[in-house]
Structures are given as structure tokens and as C-alpha cells.
Write a protein that holds these residues in place. Structure first.
Motif, short mmCIF file in Angstrom:
data_model
loop_
_atom_site.label_atom_id
_atom_site.label_comp_id
_atom_site.label_asym_id
_atom_site.label_seq_id
_atom_site.Cartn_x
_atom_site.Cartn_y
_atom_site.Cartn_z
N ASP A 166 28.39 42.65 52.08
CA ASP A 166 28.87 43.66 51.14
C ASP A 166 30.38 43.56 50.93
O ASP A 166 30.91 44.03 49.93
N PHE A 167 31.08 43.02 51.93
CA PHE A 167 32.55 43.08 51.90
C PHE A 167 33.20 41.71 51.73
O PHE A 167 34.29 41.47 52.23
N ASN A 168 32.54 40.82 51.02
CA ASN A 168 33.05 39.45 50.91
C ASN A 168 34.44 39.34 50.30
O ASN A 168 35.23 38.51 50.70
N TYR A 169 34.72 40.19 49.34
CA TYR A 169 36.03 40.10 48.69
C TYR A 169 37.15 40.47 49.68
O TYR A 169 38.17 39.78 49.77
N GLU A 170 36.93 41.53 50.43
CA GLU A 170 37.90 41.92 51.47
C GLU A 170 38.13 40.76 52.43
O GLU A 170 39.26 40.49 52.86
N VAL A 171 37.04 40.09 52.78
CA VAL A 171 37.17 38.96 53.69
C VAL A 171 38.09 37.91 53.06
O VAL A 171 39.01 37.40 53.71
N PRO A 186 47.93 34.52 43.62
CA PRO A 186 46.64 34.34 42.95
C PRO A 186 45.51 35.08 43.69
O PRO A 186 45.67 35.44 44.85
N GLY A 187 44.42 35.29 43.00
CA GLY A 187 43.19 35.71 43.67
C GLY A 187 42.87 37.18 43.57
O GLY A 187 41.83 37.61 44.05
N TYR A 188 43.75 37.97 42.91
CA TYR A 188 43.43 39.39 42.84
C TYR A 188 42.28 39.64 41.88
O TYR A 188 42.20 39.05 40.82
N ARG A 189 41.36 40.48 42.28
CA ARG A 189 40.42 41.02 41.30
C ARG A 189 40.06 42.44 41.68
O ARG A 189 40.06 42.80 42.87
N ALA A 190 39.76 43.22 40.67
CA ALA A 190 39.35 44.59 40.94
C ALA A 190 37.94 44.56 41.50
O ALA A 190 37.08 43.85 41.00
N VAL A 191 37.72 45.30 42.56
CA VAL A 191 36.40 45.30 43.19
C VAL A 191 35.47 46.22 42.42
O VAL A 191 35.82 47.34 42.08
N GLN A 192 34.29 45.70 42.11
CA GLN A 192 33.33 46.48 41.34
C GLN A 192 32.17 46.92 42.24
O GLN A 192 31.56 46.09 42.88
N PRO A 193 31.88 48.20 42.24
CA PRO A 193 30.68 48.62 42.95
C PRO A 193 29.44 47.99 42.31
O PRO A 193 29.41 47.79 41.09
#
Lengths: 397, 602
Positions: B86-91, B290-297
Motif C-alpha cells: 500500500d505504501f510503495n510511493y513512500e518507500v 525528480p520523482g515527486y508525485r501527488a499520492v492518490q488514494p
């Protein structure tokens, strides 16, 4: 001039003596009792109960004892000698009314002519006989240590000994039982012509042997149990019994005055391990442990399990919960006067129940449950408690 | 400020339960970052829930001071990463703050799906990956084979990987030595314009948001004016410093290569988005990292107070939670059946459960949660395209030209003997088989494409039970595909209970409708009258059960004066009624909603 001396008005009081001894434990029973007749235990118990009664007697000078109930356990198995000693102790330490109702619970296997004579002599005037079923196979399944013919014989002995107020206990909703079986049980037992009948649905309580077997017991479902209940109500009514409580029926006005105390907010003191009391505004029960009871009484240790001072609103809830079990039911003015809480929200609940034929109102305005209502009384009472929850105390009557 | 050459920034990655947090604790202890007296079970997982569930939910970091075998003092910054799909982006953002990753592999379990997934994330982030074989003291340990697996499957050398037991403190120094020797020192110019990567943030009621950051270029110090490059928000830095285990140590400044925290009177974590770049207002960097993206539920569910009067309490609780969890979203919603509540968005089902549990525990709320759903895309006959977040908004079938649902790419790793079971499961869940790769003689990786909706419910649990716990799962969203969707309505006593409606694949409607009706029948208490329970699609009834009228609910024996126990029973019954919702004439306890959610468990 004696008539000028104002006699103090004494409050009626019930005494319950829990006798925690049985020949054997029944499979469904969750009352506190031991399957033993160990002399030292019995002596220790007797001493403790008598000492306990002496202590309590000093605390209740303003009371007059008008009911005494020996329950258990099996008081008849415990024997008349012990009961006599306890009754003597009670009379020495409490003001016992001449017309007091004194009940002893008996099991068919421990009722002898000698026992009955002695109980009569000691002033016992009401007996309650645990018959439960007229089917020997069933009695065996329940773990009862007697047959039906033993029960009939015990009953006849009681009559012969001169007892005129005999209650019998019956159970329905038993393993494999159907409506027909139950109707026959009622028929057979009513032929004995008892003054009082209690009909209890078997409830599988946690911690009993039956709890383990629940799934294989083949117990009748709720609908069948409901039918059985209504069958009992109809049958007993047809034989001239009056239903004065959910599970209790009597003739000639011979209610169990002691048990009525539980349901109408009367005061009572309990003695013996596991006994409950409602006295001087407090409810408490005694530990379910004979040794602890004996040593607690001897050494002044703590024998009380759970003591609560009951606040007003909770008392009001008890009024609803307990009174609705009886044919007296509840009444607006009485309720408001006793608890200073409004009856209107409750009236609304009862009105709804009237439409479902669960409740009716007597000529005097008392709300009582119908047999159909008794069957779902938990549902009704919890509705009432919910309605009561939000109500503001009355400012004036 | 520590010289760049004496700094190492690393994180620890692992499959769940392979010992990541335990190793982190040992490293902290070895470097005396921990006061033994305050040692909690696992030091970096500070949330009570995290400890209970044994997983890391939020990232966290600690600075260690280590005197290496070469006699030099090093500053090691350990950045812990969340351990769930569920938290891959945070990783990925935590990894972007590091130069290296310690890859923990269980000596008996070997490489698992998330071992792979997390290693790929680390490799994507250009990290030096340092394998470590953990739990070598277990009787079933097979370190040599596991090393071979790492080399074969992941393709990184593992021959010299330290063999350790984090639990029993065996060989922990070897790991530290390897970190110093093998992980590259950070690079960066402390005179360049500030670029600091936000990899986590936490709300603190005294200081506001505490931002965890890795300085990539330049310097940051107290008093400096900074700007968040993605949100544009501007703040004045109050304090900077480094993290110990559970403690913050203020410092004069943080410079390129360092990891630390900043506070700047920031009121909500929503302003400090993970992955955003902090720069200086006076001398801003020309572009963000680089690499920022808004996290979407990805998963949405209605959250209602069990007691309707607690709506305000729920709102306040959500507001507070949101301060600390930017990836959750909530919006007011009202249901005819449940009254006022919120439509909440979550990263996945685990995230959803965590939020619910926190609301119930930390805020003492009783909740009713509606069935979770994914976001559907519907093209209406008038050409309008709408995203459907709740079944309440699903258009009438007559207005729908095209309905689409999100699909995910699913990777499953399991021992080969379970392939049959897995294929059957995936087929039942409408999975499209892509391919299957043998990782070694005994294990396979299967690739599927599957509707996200089929994954979010209980797919992971089902997979675990069909592979005796050996199967592991990883998935990522790949876009929308047309689908035959229907909205299933549930009727109680003839009236639709909107909160029980949900959207599903048409072919699943019949069996599911039957199951729901059965569950509701079990969970709705008998009332004074008979209650029909029906399921319908567009007005057509497709399943029905009947709840019979209540006949018996009585305490037959009220005897011996023991009233207290009976009173408690009635009191409980009353409390239960308080928590029931009345729909028309039918009272439904919140348990009934729960039962519907847990439909697939039996």
C-alpha cells in the motif's frame, strides 16, 4: 393503656439461605453447590451460616422477617437437623412474623417422612419440589438423581405430612423434547394438584456440562420453545392457575411471597456462599466458595463478591425490568413518584407494544405484559431502558 | 557538520517478517543510540498499531554514530521504510534519500515477492544494495542456498553477505562495517542553492509538523525562509537537527549529504508532501528534485459514526488524523440510511484498516464502514466522463455508455506446488494470465493483470491461505479497462439501504447477492415482524432471504435474587440497540455492516 403505645412500623424483610450441597450436580445447573456430604464441611457451613445470621440480626432491628427461603443446592439433601438449627438461630436473632412464609426446596430423592415431620414441626409451611420432567430417560439426561415415580412418591409424602402449599418445578425446552411431550408432562404433573407451578425454559449456561454438549443436545429451537411456553400458559390457566410472573403460576392466591420480593423491590438478606442480598439500598452477593465463606465468617474476612449502591435511575430501571415480569406490571404515577423520572417516554414504548399484543393496560391503568409479551420481555425491557436513558428528572410531581 | 566522506545514508529493505525492524533496533543499540532502559519492543516503529501488526506504516529515521574498524568516526543515517505494498510511493521517496540499502533476507524463507519488489525499487533509485542473511540461528536456515538465490534471482553478488541473527545480536558489527565500506558517501555542494527532499513528516501538537528531510544540495539553518517547491508554501525555519531513537537533537545547520529534521510552524502534513523539495526563498534552486508525485488514494469507503450524534467527533478525528497522514482523503457524504459521514480515500485496504482502527482506538469512536470500492470511470450517453467514488453516485444504467474499472499488474511468487491453486484463485478473480517464470528449481513468479477491485477485498488473505502462507504479492496500477459493471442494491423490508449498495462485475452479482442476503439474515436481529432481505439490480430482485419474527427473548429464570447478572444482560442489549441504525422499520446493528464487508472470509 396499651393502645396508645405506638408500635414502630417495621419494614418487611426476606431471608434467603443458600444450602450449597447436592447428591450430584445436574448437567445444566449453574447455581453454586458441591456434590458432597462431607461432615466437616457441613458442620463448618452450619456454624458459619448461624454466625452470619447473628451478625446480620444486629443490623436489622427495624425489620420484620415475613419470608424465609431455603434454596440451593438441595436443602432436603442437607437435612432437617441443619435446617432446624438455622431456623432456630433466625428466630433468636430476627423478629420473625407469625405468619411468615417459610419455604424449603426439596429433591425427590431426599424426601423422607422423618424429614417432612421435622420441617413441619419447625414451622416450614411451603415446599418446592424439583420434578422437572415426567420422563425417566430425560431425567437421566439432565443428570437428575431420581425417577419420576420417586417424584410422585415424594409429593404424596408431602401431602400426607400435612403440607398445603406445595410448588413443583418443571422444565421445558429439553433435549429432544417436542410440544406433545411437554403437554403430557404438564398433564401428568397437574394431576398431582399442586398449589403452585414454576415452568422454566432450559437455558444452557456457560461453564455447565451442557455448555460443552450444546451442539449435540438437539434442543428445541426458539419457535418451539415459544410454543411450549404458550402451551404451559394456556394449560395452567385452564386448570385454574393464575400467572403472576413470567414463569410462575399459582392457585388460591398462593404466590411465592418470597420470590415476589425479588420482583417488586422488596428487601432481602442472603446467607451462604453465592447468595444475593438487596438491603439498605445496596445490592451484593457472597463469594461462590464455601471454604472462603466459612473462613471469612470465622476470621472476619471479606466474603462479599460485588457490592453496589444502586443509584436512582438504575433503581428505576430495575423497577421496569422486575415489575414487568409480574402480573402487577408498571404504572405511570407509581413510577414517577418513586423515581422522579417521567413515564411519558415509557408510555410510548408500551403503546407500541400494545399494538403488537405484547402489552395491555388494566382498568387501573397498570401496564402488564401478555404471555406473548413475556416471551419477548427482554426486547421490551431493553426498549424501555433505552427510552428511559435520555429522560430528564421531573422538576415536580 | 560532518564531512561528506564520513556520512552514510542507508535504508533497510526486506520482505515482511524477514527481520527489518529487529535489525534496525540492533544497529541502534550497537551505536549506543538507545538508552537500554527505554527500549521498547521495536524502536523505530513507534506507533502502537505498528508494533501490534508487526509492520512499519510510516517511515522514520535515526542518526547513528559509529567508530569503524578503521578508527574513524562515521555518521550513519538509517531511514526506515514502510513495509507494505500500500505504501510503495513512500518507500521510493525514502530510498531516494539514501545512497545504499541493506537488503535483509530470511535465511530459511529466501527471496520473496517483496524482497524482489523492494530491491528493484532500490536499484531504480541507484542504490548500492548490500545483502544480509538474517535468522541464521534458525534450524531451517540455509544461508548458502539463499545467497545463491539472491545472485540468481536478483542478480547482485551475495557471496560475502554477512550472516546474522538480528534477534540474538549475532554479527551486527559486520553489517555496520559493510555499510561504511560498501555504501558510497553522499555527494553534494554545500554552497549550492538548497534542495532538500522530504521523505516523511509527522505532526506534533507542540511544534507543528516535523519534516524529515535529506539535504541534497546546499544548507538549511534556523531562521531561513524556505519554500516547498510543489505546493509553493513558504515558511521560516524554527529549528533543524538530527534524529535519535525517539529523540530530536537540535543542530546549528544541516548541509548537503545530511539527514535530519526541520520545524517551521507548519500546521498540517498536507503542506509537506512526501517527495516534495524544500528550497531557499532567497537563493532558490532552479528546479525540484525528480520523482515527486501527488499520492492518490485508490480505495474508497464510507465511514459513518455508529451513533449518528457523533458526527462532529468523527469530523474532528479525521481532521487530526489528516494532519499526520497526507495520503488519506475525506469528504463529507450523506447517506439516506446512515445520515452524515465521510467518503474516505485510502492507499489500500491495509491503510483503510489502520485508519479505522486508529479512529476507533485513539478517538474512541464506533464506526460503521461501508464496503470499500475502487474508483470507476463512467462515460455517459451524453458524452460526459465521470469518476465514481461512491456507489451513491453511480448513474442509472440507461445513462451509461461505457463503464471502466481500474486494472493492476500483479506479481505473485510462490513455491511451484501451489501454482494450480494460485491460477484457480486468479481466474476466479478475473485475472488475465500473462506469464510465469521459474525463479529457481522450486519457485515461480506469476504475472497477471487483474481488476483492482478483485485485489482490494481479500485477495492477499486468499492467496496466503491457498499457498499455506508461502505466496507473496505485489501489484501496481496500469490503467482503466472497459468492464460490465452493475450496481447491486440491498433492500430491507422493501426499502433500499443505500449504504449497502455497491458496484461489481455483472457475473459476480448473483452469488454475491445470495451471500449478502444470508449474512444480513444472520446479523440482523429478529424484530416484531418478518423482514424480507432482498438484493436487486436496477429494480430486479435477484436474491431473497427472510428474517423471521422474534418469538422468544426472555430470561425465564430470575431467581434467588441474583438480579445483577440479568441486569447486565439487559443493559448490554440496550447498549446494542443504541448502536443500531434504523432503516424504515428495520434496526440494523453495525455488526451487520461488518459482516457484509467480510463476505469472502468463509
Amino acid at each position: 393503656m396499651a393502645f396508645l403505645i405506638k408500635r414502630p412500623n417495621k419494614t418487611p424483610l426476606g431471608l434467603y439461605i443458600h444450602v450449597p450441597f447436592c447428591r450430584s450436580k445436574c448437567q445444566y445447573c449453574d447455581f453454586y453447590s458441591l456434590a458432597t456430604k462431607d461432615d466437616s464441611l457441613i458442620d463448618g457451613y452450619l456454624d458459619a451460616v448461624c454466625d452470619h445470621i447473628k451478625e446480620a440480626g444486629e443490623l436489622a432491628p427495624g425489620y420484620k422477617v415475613d419470608t424465609i427461603f431455603f434454596g440451593g443446592g438441595t436443602p432436603s439433601f442437607f437435612g432437617a437437623e441443619g435446617i432446624a438449627v438455622i431456623l432456630t438461630t433466625i428466630r433468636r436473632n430476627f423478629d420473625v412474623d407469625d405468619g411468615a412464609e417459610i419455604t424449603v426446596e426439596c429433591n425427590p430423592d431426599s424426601v423422607s417422612d422423618r424429614l417432612l415431620r421435622r420441617l413441619r414441626a419447625e414451622g416450614v409451611n411451603r415446599l418446592s419440589l424439583g420434578i422437572q420432567s415426567d420422563d425417566d430417560e430425560m431425567l437421566k439426561k439432565l443428570g437428575r438423581p431420581h425417577t419420576y415415580s420417586q417424584a410422585v412418591m415424594a409429593y404424596q409424602r408431602m401431602r400426607k405430612a400435612g403440607f398445603r402449599n406445595i410448588s413443583v418445578d418443571l422444565m421445558y425446552g429439553l433435549p429432544g423434547q417436542d410440544i406433545q411431550d411437554w403437554a403430557e408432562t404438564l398433564d401428568n404433573v397437574l394431576r398431582l394438584n399442586p398449589e403452585h407451578v414454576s415452568c422454566y425454559a432450559l437455558k444452557v449456561e456457560e461453564g455447565t456440562p451442557f455448555a460443552e454438549l450444546k451442539d449435540v443436545l438437539n434442543l428445541p429451537d426458539d419457535d418451539t420453545q415459544a410454543e411450549m411456553y404458550l402451551t404451559a400458559v394456556d394449560t395452567l390457566k385452564g386448570r385454574g392457575f393464575r400467572q403472576y410472573e413470567i414463569s410462575n403460576f399459582c392457585r388460591k392466591g398462593l404466590t411465592s411471597r418470597h420470590n415476589l420480593k425479588y420482583w417488586t423491590g422488596g428487601e432481602y438478606l442472603g446467607f451462604g456462599p453465592g447468595a444475593s442480598s438487596d438491603f439498605a439500598g445496596k445490592r451484593y452477593s457472597l463469594k461462590r466458595d464455601l471454604q472462603a465463606y466459612i473462613s471469612g465468617i470465622r476470621d472476619g474476612g471479606d466474603i462479599i463478591e460485588d457490592l453496589q449502591e444502586i443509584p436512582n435511575r438504575e433503581r428505576a430501571g430495575e423497577y421496569l425490568m422486575l415489575r414487568l415480569r409480574t402480573s402487577q406490571g408498571i404504572e405511570a404515577r407509581e413510577y414517577e413518584k418513586m423515581y422522579l423520572l417521567p413515564f411519558a417516554p415509557l408510555e410510548e414504548v408500551m403503546e407500541k407494544r400494545r399494538r403488537l399484543y405484547h402489552a395491555t393496560q388494566t382498568d387501573t391503568g397498570r401496564w402488564v405484559l401478555t404471555p406473548k409479551g413475556f416471551l419477548v420481555s427482554n426486547d421490551i425491557i431493553s426498549d424501555l431502558l433505552l427510552a428511559q436513558d435520555g429522560s430528564e428528572p421531573l422538576k415536580k410531581l | 557538520m560532518t564531512d561528506l566522506s564520513h556520512i552514510r545514508n542507508f535504508s533497510i529493505v526486506a520482505h515482511i517478517d524477514h527481520g527489518k525492524s529487529t535489525l534496525a533496533d540492533r544497529l541502534l543499540e550497537e551505536c549506543h543510540a538507545v538508552d537500554q532502559r527505554i527500549r521498547a519492543e521495536q524502536l523505530l516503529d513507534s506507533m502502537e498499531l505498528e508494533r501490534e501488526r508487526g509492520i512499519t506504516i510510516k517511515a522514520s529515521a535515526a542518526t547513528l554514530h559509529y567508530t569503524a574498524g578503521d578508527g574513524e568516526d562515521y555518521v550513519l543515517n538509517l531511514i526506515d521504510t514502510p513495509g507494505h505494498v500500500d505504501f510503495n510511493y513512500e518507500v521510493s521517496r525514502s530510498l531516494a534519500a539514501c545512497e545504499g540499502a541493506v537488503l535483509v533476507v530470511d535465511a530459511s524463507q529466501g527471496v520473496e515477492a517483496q524482497t524482489l519488489a523492494n530491491t528493484y525499487l532500490a536499484i531504480d533509485a541507484n542504490l548500492e544494495v548490500l545483502p544480509v542473511i538474517n535468522k541464521i540461528d534458525l534450524p531451517s536456515a540455509r544461508p548458502a542456498e539463499v545467497k545463491a538465490e539472491i545472485e540468481d534471482i536478483i542478480g547482485i553478488p551475495a557471496e560475502d553477505a554477512p550472516e546474522i541473527s538480528a534477534k540474538n545480536g549475532i554479527n551486527i558489527r559486520a553489517v555496520l562495517e559493510r555499510i561504511v565500506a560498501d555504501i558510497p558517501a553522499p555527494q553534494g555542494d554545500r554552497n549550492a542553492p538548497l534542495q532538500a527532499l522530504i521523505f516523511d513528516s509527522q505532526y506534533d501538537s507542540y511544534r507543528g509538523v516535523i519534516v524529515y528531510t535529506r539535504i541534497k544540495e546546499g544548507m538549511i539553518r534556523a531562521g531561513m525562509d524556505i519554500q516547498m517547491m510543489a505546493t509553493g508554501a513558504v515558511y521560516k525555519v524554527v529549528e533543524v537537527g538530527t534524529m535519535g531513537a525517539g529523540t530530536l537533537t537540535p543542530a546549528e545547520a544541516l548541509g548537503a549529504g545530511e539527514v535530519g529534521y526541520i520545524t517551521a510552524s507548519i500546521k498540517t502534513v498536507a503542506d509537506t508532501k512526501v517527495g516534495d523539495t524544500i528550497t531557499g526563498l532567497d537563493n532558490p534552486a532552479p528546479e525540484p528534485l525528480p520523482g515527486y508525485r501527488a499520492v492518490q488514494p485508490m480505495v474508497f469507503s464510507g465511514v459513518y459514526p455508529a451513533d449518528g450524534a457523533k458526527y462532529q467527533d468523527l469530523r474532528e478525528a479525521l481532521e487530526k488524523l489528516k494532519l499526520n497522514d497526507a495520503s488519506m482523503s475525506y469528504e463529507m457524504e450523506s447517506s439516506i440510511a446512515l445520515g452524515f459521514g465521510f467518503r474516505c480515500g485510502f492507499l489500500g485496504l491495509l491503510h483503510m484498516e489502520i485508519i479505522q482502527e486508529r479512529l476507533e482506538r485513539e478517538y474512541n469512536l464506533d464506526l460503521i464502514t461501508t464496503a470499500p470500492n475502487v474508483v470507476y470511470r463512467v462515460t455517459k450517453t451524453n458524452g460526459e466522463v465521470m469518476m465514481v467514488y461512491t456507489p451513491l453516485d453511480y448513474p442509472d444504467p440507461m445513462e451509461i455508455q461505457l463503464a471502466e474499472e481500474p486494472y493492476a499488474k500483479v506479481n505473485i511468487i510462490a513455491p511451484q506446488e501451489y501454482v494450480g491453486n494460485i491460477m484457480e484463485l486468479c481466474q476466479n478473480r478475473r485475472g488475465e494470465f500473462k506469464d510465469m517464470v521459474y525463479l529457481d528449481a522450486t519457485r515461480v513468479e506469476l504475472h497477471y493483470e487483474m481488476p483492482l477491485n478483485e485485489i482490494i477485498y481479500d485477495f492477499f488473505d486468499a492467496l496466503k491461505s491457498r499457498t499455506r502462507g508461502y505466496g507473496s504479492l505485489d501489484y501496481e496500477l496500469i490503467g482503466y479497462r472497459p468492464s460490465r459493471l452493475v450496481k447491486l442494491d440491498i433492500l430491507l423490508n422493501g426499502e433500499i439501504v443505500d449504504a449497502l449498495s455497491f458496484i461489481l462485475f455483472a457475473d459476480n452479482a448473483y452469488p454475491r447477492a445470495r451471500k449478502i442476503c444470508e449474512k444480513l439474515k444472520e446479523n440482523i436481529p429478529r424484530a416484531q415482524f418478518e423482514i424480507p432481505v432482498q438484493a436487486a439490480i436496477g429494480g430486479k430482485i435477484i436474491a431473497r432471504e427472510t428474517i423471521k419474527a422474534l418469538r422468544k427473548d426472555v430470561l425465564a429464570k430470575c431467581y434467588g435474587g441474583d438480579i445483577t447478572r440479568k441486569k447486565k444482560l439487559l443493559e448490554k442489549q440496550k447498549e446494542g440497540k443504541k448502536r443500531m441504525r434504523t432503516f424504515g422499520t428495520v434496526s440494523v446493528p453495525s455488526e451487520a455492516f461488518m459482516a457484509v464487508l467480510k463476505l469472502d472470509e468463509d
